[in-house]
Write an enzyme that holds these catalytic residues in place. Sequence first.
Site, mmCIF file in Angstrom:
data_model
loop_
_atom_site.group_PDB
_atom_site.id
_atom_site.type_symbol
_atom_site.label_atom_id
_atom_site.label_comp_id
_atom_site.label_asym_id
_atom_site.label_seq_id
_atom_site.Cartn_x
_atom_site.Cartn_y
_atom_site.Cartn_z
ATOM 1 N N ASN A 63 0.837 -1.218 0.000
ATOM 2 C CA ASN A 63 0.000 0.000 0.000
ATOM 3 C C ASN A 63 0.860 1.250 0.000
ATOM 4 O O ASN A 63 0.604 2.198 -0.757
ATOM 5 C CB ASN A 63 -0.907 0.014 1.242
ATOM 6 C CG ASN A 63 -2.322 -0.466 0.909
ATOM 7 O OD1 ASN A 63 -2.691 -0.483 -0.255
ATOM 8 N ND2 ASN A 63 -3.081 -0.845 1.923
ATOM 9 N N GLU B 23 -6.513 -6.940 5.206
ATOM 10 C CA GLU B 23 -5.980 -7.941 4.284
ATOM 11 C C GLU B 23 -6.140 -9.338 4.849
ATOM 12 O O GLU B 23 -5.416 -10.256 4.506
ATOM 13 C CB GLU B 23 -4.505 -7.644 3.966
ATOM 14 C CG GLU B 23 -3.519 -7.795 5.124
ATOM 15 C CD GLU B 23 -3.393 -6.564 6.022
ATOM 16 O OE1 GLU B 23 -4.341 -5.742 6.023
ATOM 17 O OE2 GLU B 23 -2.397 -6.429 6.720
#
Lengths: 460, 200
Positions: A346, A381
Amino acid sequence: MSNINQDVQASHKILTLLETANAQTEQIIDLLPGIFLIFNDKFDILRGNNEATQVLSAHKETLLRKSVSDLFRTDIWEVFQQNLKLLDIAGNESSKFELPIKSFDRKAKEKPYYWRLSRLKDHNEVEGNLYTLLGEDISQLRESESKLMNVFSSIPLGIMTIDEHGDIEDTYSSYLQYLFNVNTISGCSLREIVFDPIQKDLTGEDIKGIDNIYVSLNREEQFFESLKDSFPNQIFLYKGNNKEEGKHLGFSYKPVTYDGIVKRILIIVEDRTAIVQAEEDQARANMIEKQSRAIYESAIRDPLTGLYTRFYMEDQAEALINNHNRHSISELSLIIFDIDHFKPINDTHGHDVGDIVLRQVAGVLLRQVRKTDIPVRFGGEEFLIFLPGNHQAAQSLAERVRKEVEETDFEAEDKVIPVTISGGVAEHVEGELLADLIKKADRLLYQAKKGGRNQIVSAE
Amino acid sequence: MSTTIDVETVKQKVIEMVRQAAITRVGDHSRLDGFELLELSDTRAAGEVLGNWMSIILVTGDAIRITLKLHFSSSDAKAVSHVVYGEDSPNGVSDAKAEDFVKELSNLMAGYIVKTFEGMNIPMGISLPLCTRGFYEVFADYVPTESPLIRFSDLWRLEYKNRAISGTVMIEISNPNALDALCDFDLDQDDDDDSEFDFL
């Protein structure tokens, strides 16, 4: 025997036969159905059949010289005489008309009769012209018609015919007045009553269809059939701007032909307002249901990954645990995955790329699970899979997922991003709570992370 | 032959002869006394429908033809015939027997007429009587004439206690001279022979 005597004998035989024939003819006249009368210029009855004697309450012998006028009320008798005059003036052989006869029982109603009046060719110096009158009691026919009209009136259909000029001729239901919201229909043109009030709403196709109705009159039936589909089959009729009280009217058209030429059109009008409203209501209900389903789907499906949400998981996982506790299923396991080093992905490539990775990992999960398994995006996640089966089956599935993720090239924005996942596999123990099962699996996941990631740790 | 015949006398004699036949034969045939013959000429006309039933018979010769029609109702025929049939009341007489009674009556009348003519050496023939129901008499077209045929009619009613049989007689004379003997004929010389005429 002389020849003369033989001739006389033969003549006598013929006379005898003639007399028998006459007797038979007279008997047939007696038994004729309906009223049969022969009368002269002065309306004196010279001969009547059995029914005439009954209707006139006269004995056969006293029927002679009774007046035909005894059959009718005074005003009706005048109409009868007019018909007789017309017969004489026009020189027609017969005329037909309907007139009621008066009843000799004052309480009884008059009976409608259908009459056929004819003038005999022979006449006599004394009796003058001779006429035959045949009358058929049509009261039952009228009664049946009345019943039929009641049926027509009671059904929610308007039935009418238009004549060869397109004017409304016969209406078979007072319901039409309600449908068209008018007091008078017969004699008006179809266009005036039905289509003119909504002229501004009519499409070019509608107008062409209306014109075709008129064009099809006085033409062959085949031509009518070729145009029929263009006739307007549904309109929304309202007066002024008052659409709230408007009606959706459906039309069907049947040709009435004479010698193959369409001389009338039978039009059946149906009030489809309720049906149209029901259809609209149904469409609205379908829309609402679709929207509700979309809302529900969004509640149970993670929009990014397509996996089930925690909200859905709580219900379904609880159900699976209950089934396991009740032995409906023999084994139940849980796999918990976490993408390794997802935060740097990210941070390095941005959230869009992170989302692509999440979606692709979820795709691997969806490819590997069976229909009975429940794949869930647990948060961030982290992913869960509940599956009926022991920890070995779960371990095997988890390993297949891990391996496919490891071997897959995750491409985002023209870059290949290496992705691995770690997993913990735990088998449910009877009586164990969902939260405890998750914690158990989470601990194993932690061990997998601690053990170097990209691995599955399973509880024995 | 230049003999001048009084045609009116001949006509009157024929009418009287037929009337005589009617009144005598109805009494004999019904075995009832008190029948009266009443003239109808003032109120009715030949060709009119006078009854529900009609018995018709034709008496014909070279010089004259007489059509005799008896008009009646079934109930009246029964009322005047039940005695001859041996019944206590008219109800005992069937429709067919009532018709037969009037047919036979017309036959007897015609027989009387033929016999009378034959007494004057005027040969005559006779038809079978025909009995019909309905209105067929209206088609027996009749117009009085004096030439070439002398055509005239007579109407009367045989009445017995409010029961009646009406008679229409249509007469056509083609040769009045041949009926000369009629002028001297005396109706009162009736031999009272009630024997029935035997037709073939």
